[in-house]
Design a protein around this motif. Sequence first.
Motif, PDB file in Angstrom:
ATOM      1  N   LEU A 105     -87.580 -33.660  -9.177  1.00 49.33           N
ATOM      2  CA  LEU A 105     -86.480 -34.526  -9.588  1.00 49.33           C
ATOM      3  C   LEU A 105     -85.189 -34.030  -8.946  1.00 49.33           C
ATOM      4  CD1 LEU A 105     -85.308 -36.798 -11.385  1.00 49.33           C
ATOM      5  CD2 LEU A 105     -85.006 -35.066 -13.179  1.00 49.33           C
ATOM      6  N   THR A 106     -84.533 -34.888  -8.190  1.00 46.21           N
ATOM      7  CA  THR A 106     -83.273 -34.554  -7.541  1.00 46.21           C
ATOM      8  C   THR A 106     -82.423 -35.824  -7.473  1.00 46.21           C
ATOM      9  OG1 THR A 106     -82.261 -33.593  -5.544  1.00 46.21           O
ATOM     10  CG2 THR A 106     -84.224 -34.944  -5.231  1.00 46.21           C
ATOM     11  N   HIS A 107     -81.302 -35.765  -6.795  1.00 49.14           N
ATOM     12  CA  HIS A 107     -80.500 -36.984  -6.642  1.00 49.14           C
ATOM     13  C   HIS A 107     -79.940 -37.073  -5.233  1.00 49.14           C
ATOM     14  CE1 HIS A 107     -76.597 -34.863  -6.836  1.00 49.14           C
ATOM     15  NE2 HIS A 107     -77.066 -34.190  -7.859  1.00 49.14           N
ATOM     16  N   GLU A 108     -79.667 -38.316  -4.813  1.00 43.39           N
ATOM     17  CA  GLU A 108     -79.082 -38.564  -3.503  1.00 43.39           C
ATOM     18  C   GLU A 108     -77.560 -38.480  -3.590  1.00 43.39           C
ATOM     19  OE1 GLU A 108     -80.353 -42.372  -2.253  1.00 43.39           O
ATOM     20  OE2 GLU A 108     -82.290 -41.695  -1.514  1.00 43.39           O
ATOM     21  N   GLY A 109     -76.962 -37.865  -2.586  1.00 45.11           N
ATOM     22  CA  GLY A 109     -75.510 -37.859  -2.483  1.00 45.11           C
ATOM     23  C   GLY A 109     -74.835 -37.195  -3.662  1.00 45.11           C
ATOM     24  N   LYS A 110     -73.628 -37.674  -3.996  1.00 43.91           N
ATOM     25  CA  LYS A 110     -72.842 -37.076  -5.063  1.00 43.91           C
ATOM     26  C   LYS A 110     -72.536 -38.106  -6.134  1.00 43.91           C
ATOM     27  CE  LYS A 110     -68.507 -37.874  -2.530  1.00 43.91           C
ATOM     28  NZ  LYS A 110     -67.295 -37.220  -1.968  1.00 43.91           N
ATOM     29  N   LYS A 111     -71.761 -37.689  -7.124  1.00 39.67           N
ATOM     30  CA  LYS A 111     -71.401 -38.562  -8.244  1.00 39.67           C
ATOM     31  C   LYS A 111     -70.670 -39.803  -7.743  1.00 39.67           C
ATOM     32  CE  LYS A 111     -68.626 -38.392 -12.485  1.00 39.67           C
ATOM     33  NZ  LYS A 111     -67.788 -37.498 -13.332  1.00 39.67           N
ATOM     34  N   ASP A 112     -71.072 -40.945  -8.273  1.00 36.31           N
ATOM     35  CA  ASP A 112     -70.463 -42.225  -7.893  1.00 36.31           C
ATOM     36  C   ASP A 112     -70.079 -42.961  -9.175  1.00 36.31           C
ATOM     37  OD1 ASP A 112     -69.703 -44.652  -6.909  1.00 36.31           O
ATOM     38  OD2 ASP A 112     -71.574 -45.106  -5.871  1.00 36.31           O
ATOM     39  N   THR A 113     -68.781 -43.010  -9.475  1.00 32.33           N
ATOM     40  CA  THR A 113     -68.315 -43.632 -10.713  1.00 32.33           C
ATOM     41  C   THR A 113     -68.552 -45.131 -10.736  1.00 32.33           C
ATOM     42  OG1 THR A 113     -66.086 -43.804  -9.767  1.00 32.33           O
ATOM     43  CG2 THR A 113     -66.570 -41.861 -11.104  1.00 32.33           C
ATOM     44  N   PRO A 133     -80.347 -46.894 -13.314  1.00 29.94           N
ATOM     45  CA  PRO A 133     -81.159 -47.747 -14.192  1.00 29.94           C
ATOM     46  C   PRO A 133     -82.307 -46.955 -14.823  1.00 29.94           C
ATOM     47  CG  PRO A 133     -81.738 -48.132 -11.893  1.00 29.94           C
ATOM     48  CD  PRO A 133     -80.623 -47.131 -11.882  1.00 29.94           C
ATOM     49  N   PRO A 134     -82.274 -46.719 -16.137  1.00 27.34           N
ATOM     50  CA  PRO A 134     -83.358 -45.977 -16.792  1.00 27.34           C
ATOM     51  C   PRO A 134     -84.630 -46.801 -16.904  1.00 27.34           C
ATOM     52  CG  PRO A 134     -81.801 -46.763 -18.416  1.00 27.34           C
ATOM     53  CD  PRO A 134     -81.222 -47.119 -17.069  1.00 27.34           C
ATOM     54  N   ARG A 154     -74.311 -41.411 -13.359  1.00 26.51           N
ATOM     55  CA  ARG A 154     -73.479 -41.707 -12.193  1.00 26.51           C
ATOM     56  C   ARG A 154     -74.073 -41.107 -10.912  1.00 26.51           C
ATOM     57  NH1 ARG A 154     -71.234 -45.989 -14.220  1.00 26.51           N
ATOM     58  NH2 ARG A 154     -69.930 -45.576 -16.059  1.00 26.51           N
ATOM     59  N   TYR A 155     -75.277 -40.551 -11.019  1.00 28.71           N
ATOM     60  CA  TYR A 155     -75.969 -39.970  -9.862  1.00 28.71           C
ATOM     61  C   TYR A 155     -77.207 -40.813  -9.549  1.00 28.71           C
ATOM     62  CZ  TYR A 155     -73.068 -35.850 -10.671  1.00 28.71           C
ATOM     63  OH  TYR A 155     -72.003 -34.992 -10.845  1.00 28.71           O
ATOM     64  N   ARG A 156     -77.531 -40.889  -8.283  1.00 30.21           N
ATOM     65  CA  ARG A 156     -78.695 -41.657  -7.839  1.00 30.21           C
ATOM     66  C   ARG A 156     -79.937 -40.764  -7.871  1.00 30.21           C
ATOM     67  NH1 ARG A 156     -74.338 -44.066  -5.309  1.00 30.21           N
ATOM     68  NH2 ARG A 156     -74.488 -46.349  -5.060  1.00 30.21           N
ATOM     69  N   TRP A 157     -80.581 -40.705  -9.025  1.00 30.19           N
ATOM     70  CA  TRP A 157     -81.742 -39.835  -9.218  1.00 30.19           C
ATOM     71  C   TRP A 157     -82.968 -40.410  -8.508  1.00 30.19           C
ATOM     72  CZ3 TRP A 157     -80.882 -35.195 -11.302  1.00 30.19           C
ATOM     73  CH2 TRP A 157     -79.730 -35.026 -12.052  1.00 30.19           C
TER      74      TRP A 157
END
Length: 428
Positions: free
Chosen positions: A352-360, A365-366, A412-415
Amino acid sequence: MGINRRRKSGMQEAMNSKGLTLIEMVIALLIFSLVLGISINAFQQLIKKGSLQGKTAESNIEGIVGLEIMRTDVSHAGYGLPWAFQITPTYANGEVTTANSLLATTEVDSASLNDSTNPAAIKVPRAIMSKAGATTGIDYLVIKGTILGTSDKSKRWNFVSYSGSSTNKSWLKSRTAVANDPTSDTNLQQNDLVITLISSFSSSGAETRNLMAKSATDYSYAVPGPVSGVVTAPAGYQPTDFSDTVVAYGINPASGVISMPYNRVDYYVNKGAAKPVSCAPGTGVLFKAVANHAGGFINPYPLLDCVGDMQVVYYRDQNNDGNLNPIDDTTIATMTDADIHEQIKEARVFILTHEGKKDTGFSYPPIDATNAVCVAPRIDTTGSCVGSVGRLWGISTGTWNMKTTFGTDWNRYRWKVLTFTVSLKNLQ
């Protein structure tokens, strides 16, 4: 009349020479400010978007490279491992002895996955093992095989032939034009430290790969130089019959002494390691560490940033009927080395990781109103996790939930869940 026209024309020229009026200047400044504001906002959005895309591309590249290194190592689990011992070596009591000074905050003691904890009476190495951290639940993965060292020595191997003579058992020359050829990437060279396996077969045809040894502490040797063009294995490491299949595998100990008849790599997530500011709170760094045959590890090196979880799932054919069932680390921990190489067919790793950085401006989508993401091998048609292996992350409730672990802005992160599957052919 002509005089009046000339006077009016002169007055207009005088007014024009004075320039713009105050109202005109205010209107012009207002228009300029609006245009400038729009331009600045567009430029800022462009920079923000470019930064997000840059971080996303960087994350994707890291994921590809890091996972390929890990996938390659997992695929080599069991390569060159013995399945039995002629003489039980003493290495099993001191495979990894140092504390986790280099592996801080992993929660799992690396020594707990030594072969000295093998449930079998004879401590034969287990090719692949994992153990979950008590607090984070993140898996700690250990892979064993001769090819997992850090230099070309661990990639080399040779058959050892039977010559028919009681004193001349030499390296088989059919792999290259000249045995011990330094131009060959895979042929053993002089002074390479090696172990030797000999295959034997039962009356039913079942194979066993025995570690050849002269004593409990003498189970390796350095490749001697050629004599009259022939490289001869030392006594005690030679075939005794034409039907014997004997293979020598290179090992790469940093200390020059082989303390275990294989190489070992550990994969783990260190949440206390320094990571980019773009990573979500509560994430860590995926590391690879290579055991150095001196009781510790060569300095670990990072493979992937912003890792929130890692789960390893094994697929077992327990009845040899072709049906594979997923099991986790708690089940494989109860299996002997023989069970592992006979029954485990596949391994799947979920990160489990995320792309890029925080995006407000983004909201992750859960899966549903309660659950956020599934770090597990199967998802049913409704999007929920199925089975007892892997892990289901809740949104804000349960032991494993995104809000508690990764902060209130977790969404706010693209997991994403990075996954690879490996067929463990070197176990069979």
